[in-house]
Design a protein around this motif. Structure first.
Motif, PDB file in Angstrom:
ATOM      1  N   ASN A   1      19.476 -19.802  -8.809  1.00 18.99           N
ATOM      2  CA  ASN A   1      19.735 -19.557 -10.227  1.00 18.99           C
ATOM      3  C   ASN A   1      18.522 -19.884 -11.098  1.00 18.99           C
ATOM      4  OD1 ASN A   1      20.862 -22.059  -9.017  1.00 18.99           O
ATOM      5  ND2 ASN A   1      20.659 -22.760 -11.128  1.00 18.99           N
ATOM      6  N   PRO A   2      18.057 -18.902 -11.896  1.00 14.46           N
ATOM      7  CA  PRO A   2      16.908 -19.197 -12.760  1.00 14.46           C
ATOM      8  C   PRO A   2      17.294 -20.068 -13.954  1.00 14.46           C
ATOM      9  CG  PRO A   2      17.591 -16.916 -13.027  1.00 14.46           C
ATOM     10  CD  PRO A   2      18.441 -17.499 -11.950  1.00 14.46           C
ATOM     11  N   PHE A   3      18.585 -20.091 -14.312  1.00 13.98           N
ATOM     12  CA  PHE A   3      19.015 -20.885 -15.464  1.00 13.98           C
ATOM     13  C   PHE A   3      19.927 -22.010 -15.008  1.00 13.98           C
ATOM     14  CE2 PHE A   3      18.269 -16.600 -17.077  1.00 13.98           C
ATOM     15  CZ  PHE A   3      17.264 -16.894 -17.984  1.00 13.98           C
ATOM     16  N   ASN A   4      19.896 -23.079 -15.756  1.00 13.52           N
ATOM     17  CA  ASN A   4      20.752 -24.219 -15.444  1.00 13.52           C
ATOM     18  C   ASN A   4      22.218 -23.826 -15.644  1.00 13.52           C
ATOM     19  OD1 ASN A   4      22.315 -26.633 -15.913  1.00 13.52           O
ATOM     20  ND2 ASN A   4      20.353 -27.691 -15.798  1.00 13.52           N
ATOM     21  N   PRO A   5      23.029 -23.812 -14.578  1.00 16.74           N
ATOM     22  CA  PRO A   5      24.403 -23.302 -14.691  1.00 16.74           C
ATOM     23  C   PRO A   5      25.229 -24.035 -15.747  1.00 16.74           C
ATOM     24  CG  PRO A   5      23.822 -23.663 -12.403  1.00 16.74           C
ATOM     25  CD  PRO A   5      22.704 -24.235 -13.213  1.00 16.74           C
ATOM     26  N   ALA A   6      25.155 -25.356 -15.778  1.00 21.58           N
ATOM     27  CA  ALA A   6      25.972 -26.113 -16.731  1.00 21.58           C
ATOM     28  C   ALA A   6      25.606 -25.739 -18.165  1.00 21.58           C
ATOM     29  CB  ALA A   6      25.784 -27.612 -16.504  1.00 21.58           C
ATOM     30  N   MET A   7      24.311 -25.547 -18.413  1.00 20.67           N
ATOM     31  CA  MET A   7      23.898 -25.219 -19.781  1.00 20.67           C
ATOM     32  C   MET A   7      24.318 -23.807 -20.174  1.00 20.67           C
ATOM     33  SD  MET A   7      22.689 -27.865 -21.181  1.00 20.67           S
ATOM     34  CE  MET A   7      24.027 -28.634 -20.288  1.00 20.67           C
ATOM     35  N   VAL A   8      24.319 -22.894 -19.190  1.00 23.00           N
ATOM     36  CA  VAL A   8      24.793 -21.535 -19.481  1.00 23.00           C
ATOM     37  C   VAL A   8      26.272 -21.591 -19.852  1.00 23.00           C
ATOM     38  CG1 VAL A   8      25.249 -19.255 -18.500  1.00 23.00           C
ATOM     39  CG2 VAL A   8      23.067 -20.388 -18.048  1.00 23.00           C
ATOM     40  N   GLY A   9      27.050 -22.332 -19.068  1.00 19.48           N
ATOM     41  CA  GLY A   9      28.482 -22.457 -19.345  1.00 19.48           C
ATOM     42  C   GLY A   9      28.730 -23.086 -20.707  1.00 19.48           C
ATOM     43  N   TYR A  10      27.982 -24.135 -21.001  1.00 20.77           N
ATOM     44  CA  TYR A  10      28.144 -24.845 -22.270  1.00 20.77           C
ATOM     45  C   TYR A  10      27.814 -23.941 -23.449  1.00 20.77           C
ATOM     46  CZ  TYR A  10      26.883 -28.037 -26.057  1.00 20.77           C
ATOM     47  OH  TYR A  10      26.774 -28.660 -27.281  1.00 20.77           O
ATOM     48  N   LEU A  11      26.673 -23.246 -23.329  1.00 21.43           N
ATOM     49  CA  LEU A  11      26.246 -22.413 -24.451  1.00 21.43           C
ATOM     50  C   LEU A  11      27.160 -21.222 -24.653  1.00 21.43           C
ATOM     51  CD1 LEU A  11      22.364 -22.438 -24.391  1.00 21.43           C
ATOM     52  CD2 LEU A  11      23.932 -23.523 -25.990  1.00 21.43           C
ATOM     53  N   ALA A  12      27.699 -20.688 -23.556  1.00 24.75           N
ATOM     54  CA  ALA A  12      28.598 -19.535 -23.680  1.00 24.75           C
ATOM     55  C   ALA A  12      29.789 -19.910 -24.562  1.00 24.75           C
ATOM     56  CB  ALA A  12      29.072 -19.099 -22.293  1.00 24.75           C
ATOM     57  N   VAL A  13      30.403 -21.048 -24.314  1.00 25.31           N
ATOM     58  CA  VAL A  13      31.562 -21.411 -25.144  1.00 25.31           C
ATOM     59  C   VAL A  13      31.126 -21.917 -26.521  1.00 25.31           C
ATOM     60  CG1 VAL A  13      33.213 -21.805 -23.289  1.00 25.31           C
ATOM     61  CG2 VAL A  13      31.743 -23.676 -24.043  1.00 25.31           C
ATOM     62  N   LEU A  14      29.939 -22.526 -26.596  1.00 28.75           N
ATOM     63  CA  LEU A  14      29.456 -22.994 -27.907  1.00 28.75           C
ATOM     64  C   LEU A  14      29.247 -21.810 -28.848  1.00 28.75           C
ATOM     65  CD1 LEU A  14      28.309 -25.383 -29.674  1.00 28.75           C
ATOM     66  CD2 LEU A  14      26.063 -24.672 -28.871  1.00 28.75           C
ATOM     67  N   ILE A  15      28.665 -20.739 -28.304  1.00 32.50           N
ATOM     68  CA  ILE A  15      28.383 -19.590 -29.155  1.00 32.50           C
ATOM     69  C   ILE A  15      29.665 -18.812 -29.447  1.00 32.50           C
ATOM     70  CG2 ILE A  15      27.153 -17.389 -29.271  1.00 32.50           C
ATOM     71  CD1 ILE A  15      24.952 -18.785 -27.583  1.00 32.50           C
ATOM     72  N   ALA A  16      30.522 -18.678 -28.430  1.00 33.58           N
ATOM     73  CA  ALA A  16      31.734 -17.887 -28.618  1.00 33.58           C
ATOM     74  C   ALA A  16      32.803 -18.628 -29.420  1.00 33.58           C
ATOM     75  CB  ALA A  16      32.289 -17.467 -27.257  1.00 33.58           C
TER      76      ALA A  16
END
Lengths: 503, 324
Positions: free
Chosen positions: B117-132
């Motif tokens: 994974n090129p991106f940190n999975p936890a941060m992707v998950g966190y940001l997805a719900v933060l933005i949505a």
């Protein structure tokens, strides 16, 4: 005289091993009843036999000489007896021609060598050819023919006597320094003379207290100001040639170059001692010190005749213990090769026979994906990034592998050791190197073929041109240019028509 | 003869051991978060572990990989814990599921699973719900030690959030930090959570699970940036102590930015990575729309990793120049 002594700081790379429990005592060993001497025990080509089955040979008598004009080394009879066979035999890591000799128990010496009271008074060329004739190869394990490495005029100013022995469990160099230090130092002086070098660093490992004491005392007596001592940290692979040169001189062997391109070369302490034995006592390389350790009853160091079956050593060490993994490794746990059984002979490269205990060998763990933790890059003494090399290898990206330094991998195994995913990195890199080598070989062959075809085409064109010129000259003689041209055209048409004509 | 090849010795370090050590090192910060924010943290963590493990198993099955080995490496648990510690407590279960899907299925397995994974999975998950779902994710409860002195269950702005808001209302830092919600150092509760993360992180350093390069360069840069602005405008700029001990600073420095998979390879590269995370984070906290920009900062630097790796490859023995 005070002997200059330096202590080298721990490098960032490598693996620090605890080397406790290495036995350095030299124990007695009886002569084996029979020996099997492989004709190739060195880097280069196999030696050419000069004896035949049925011959009686004496201890030290040449059995085979180095193939002419090729990298190689001679081999000698380790004991007196009768040549039983010269046949293909399995050896450690390599199957090839080997001379089997049955001992007659006399150990009678071959008189063909001269013992020199003061070898240092011989000419450098005489010294060097003696080293070549004596079949002396690097005894650290790489078995590079010593005569080739001891090259006058190669610009080497520093000789490093390598007693670092950085692989854990091995202690044969320690034992040599403790028991044969005078020969070692004489050998170093001889090597310095051949190389016309002016400094020699005796390198040993932190923790070799007795050896340090012995070497220091001997050097004080010798009072040769070209010598100094360096103590290396117990880090693997600090005793590797490239790493040792870097740690001691700050210089590096240039990429694709040879050790002497750095102005320094390493010779194992035992190699130096072998040179001295050869010139002072007239004994070619027919024995070496071997560490027998691990799951054996009495781990020890033995001076062993080349060709002795390993089982003879195991018996002398009291046999296997109950905790033995029943596996044999020649060399150390980091770079050693696994042997199928203990019937194989000791060769010049055999520095150690290591029998791991059951719990010393890791269970074959399933390989997990690389998590790019970078432990491998930290450990790599060549400053490679194995994690990126692995990526390139997985996608067969040979160009990237080369730019990431695949050819600079020294195959030390540090990356495998530290890898939390248990990826056999070294094995992959060795395979990739072989592939690159094959591709390069293929390319060279193709280029040669292209050259041949191009040469043939030019030759044919030249012949055609010559024929045409001849024809033109002939027609020119009989008629004027126009008719000549016309005739030539007709001729060409006719030959063209002939070619098209199926009959 | 077993066909073994050198090296015959291997270290005892394994991927599961590494992950387990990360989990152990997360214990103090987890405990601290639990003490200050109550049982909602536990339900978050349990649900996330369940979701992440289930999604990991499902993804491995779909990709026809060894499910047991994939779960045994514990990497999904680490992702779940990091999500659980960055998301506010007692979120609706489906929001947690969304976060887990983004982290495990999209950020990790779409790219090829563990290590790819090129991106940190936890941060992707966190940001997805933060933005949505910005309102749900910004809503942290009032920190109350062990449930005591809890006035009401009303949610409150996090210290970083509250600083940003009040500074906009032309209050000075002195006025803001005098409020009881600001605790001793950098905000009630949050300062202890950050100190706990720091403690766990130092243990990871000692166990050599992580190296000093990322946390060291990141925290130093962050402190320096805060100090520079604070020295000139102390009235309108939080101090370096607040900067270092609030929001997700310590968790990110030791547990998130140190993710080897999505981070830089060489030591120099790691230092650059840490500096980059700190600068982006500082910029976003100071001038951006979000109170804590650390997740964005990590993902932004993730994108720079291939470039950093190319620039910072160490010089190979015997060569004059770095590899390209």
């Amino acid at each position: 005289m005070r002997v200059p002594l330096s202590k080298i700081a721990r490098p960032g790379w490598g693996i620090a091993f605890d080397t406790r429990g290495n036995s350095a005592d030299l124990s007695a060993l009886s002569l084996p009843e029979r020996v099997c001497v492989p004709l190739q025990q060195h880097i280069g080509s196999a030696a050419t036999p000069v004896v035949k089955p049925g011959d009686r040979v004496l201890t030290g008598q040449p059995l085979a000489r180095a193939a002419a004009n090729r990298l190689g080394a001679a081999v000698h009879a380790p004991l007196a007896g009768r040549v039983q066979a010269i046949a293909r035999q399995p050896g450690p890591g390599r199957t090839g021609l080997a001379v089997s000799i049955e001992s007659d128990g006399t150990d009678e010496r071959w008189p063909g060598y001269t013992a020199h009271r003061d070898p240092l008074r011989l000419s450098t060329s005489a010294l060097r050819s003696a080293v070549v004739q004596g079949g002396i190869v690097g005894l650290g394990g790489a078995t590079f023919p010593a005569g080739v490495k001891l090259n006058r005029g190669s610009g080497v100013d520093t000789l490093i006597l390598n007693g670092v022995e950085c692989e854990p469990v091995i202690s044969c160099d320690d034992a040599l320094m403790r028991t044969d230090v005078d020969a070692m130092l004489l050998g170093a002086q001889i090597m310095l003379r051949i190389l016309e070098a002016d400094s020699c660093i005796v390198a040993l490992k932190d923790g070799m207290a007795d050896a340090l004491q012995t070497v220091t005392t001997a050097l004080q007596t010798l009072a040769d100001d070209r010598f100094s001592i360096a103590i290396l940290p117990p880090v693997y692979p600090a005793g590797g040639e490239a790493q040792l040169i870097e740690l001691l001189t700050g210089r590096e062997i240039p990429a694709g170059g040879l050790p002497w391109d750095s102005g320094a070369i390493c010779q194992n302490v035992a190699t130096a001692a072998a040179v001295a034995h050869l010139l002072r006592s007239g004994e070619p390389l027919i024995s070496r010190i071997v560490t027998v350790t691990g799951a054996v009853v009495a781990p020890a160091n033995f001076r062993v005749r080349i060709g002795t079956p390993i089982s003879h050593l195991i018996a002398a060490a009291g046999g296997y213990t109950d905790t033995s993994s029943r596996q044999l490794i020649m060399g150390g746990p980091m770079m050693g090769i696994e042997l199928p059984d203990d019937s194989l002979p000791v060769v010049k490269a055999t520095n150690c026979i290591y029998v791991p205990t059951i719990d010393e060998l890791p269970a074959t763990a399933a390989e997990l994906p690389c998590i790019r933790c970078g432990d491998c890059a930290t450990a790599c003494p060549a400053h490679l990034m194995p994690q990126l090399l692995l990526q390139a290898q997985a996608t067969s990206d040979t160009e990237r592998m080369q730019s990431l330094g695949l050819q600079d991998c020294i195959e030390c195994g540090c990356c495998d050791y530290v890898c939390p995913s248990k990826i056999p990195l070294t094995r992959r890199f060795v395979a990739a190197k072989q592939e690159l080598w094959d591709i390069a070989f293929e390319k060279r062959r193709a280029a040669k073929a292209r050259e041949r075809i191009a040469a043939r085409t030019t030759r044919q064109q030249r012949q055609q041109q010559e024929q045409a010129d001849q024809l033109a000259a002939q027609t020119h003689n009989v008629s004027d240019t126009d008719t000549a041209h016309q005739k030539l055209q007709e001729l060409l048409q006719r030959t063209g028509a002939d070619r098209e004509d199926p009959s | 003869m077993s066909g073994r090849h050198a090296p015959h010795w291997l270290s005892r370090n394994t991927v599961p051991l590494t992950m387990q050590r990360v989990i152990i090192a997360l214990a103090p910060v987890t405990l601290c978060t639990l003490l200050w924010f109550g049982v909602g943290v536990i339900s978050n963590l349990l649900l996330l572990v369940l979701f992440c493990a289930a999604l990991e198993a499902a993804a491995l099955t779909l990709r026809q990989r060894d499910v047991r080995a994939g779960l045994a490496d514990c990497s999904a648990i680490v992702t779940a814990l990091l999500l659980g510690l960055t998301l506010p407590p007692a979120l609706p279960w489906w929001l947690l599921l969304v976060a887990a899907v983004f982290a495990i299925a999209l950020a990790k397995h779409v790219y090829g699973g563990l290590g790819q994974n090129p991106f940190n999975p936890a941060m992707v998950g966190y940001l997805a719900v933060l933005i949505a779902f910005p309102d749900d994710v910004a809503r942290w409860p009032q920190p109350a030690f062990a449930g005591m002195d809890q006035v009401d269950a009303v949610s409150a702005a996090t210290p970083l959030d509250s600083i940003k808001m009040q500074l906009n209302q032309m209050r000075t830092m002195a006025e803001i930090t005098a409020q009881p919600a600001f605790g001793l150092l950098a905000g009630r509760g949050w300062e202890w959570i950050n100190l706990a993360a720091l403690g766990g992180g130092l243990w990871l350093l000692r166990k050599q699970v992580i190296s000093w390069h990322v946390p060291g360069s990141m925290l130093l840069t962050l402190a320096a940036a805060y100090f520079l602005l604070f020295a000139f405008t102390p009235a309108t700029q939080p101090s370096p102590v607040i900067g270092l001990l609030s929001g997700g600073t310590m968790l990110a420095a030791f547990f998130i930015a140190t993710d080897p998979v999505s981070g830089a390879a060489s030591d120099t590269g790691k230092i650059i990575f840490g500096i980059g995370v700190a600068l982006f984070c500082f910029g976003m906290r100071t001038w951006g729309a979000y109170p804590d920009g650390i997740a964005f900062a990590v993902l932004l630097m993730n994108t720079a990793v291939p470039l950093i790796d190319r620039w910072t490859a160490p010089r190979i023995y015997g060569h004059r120049e770095r590899p390209r």
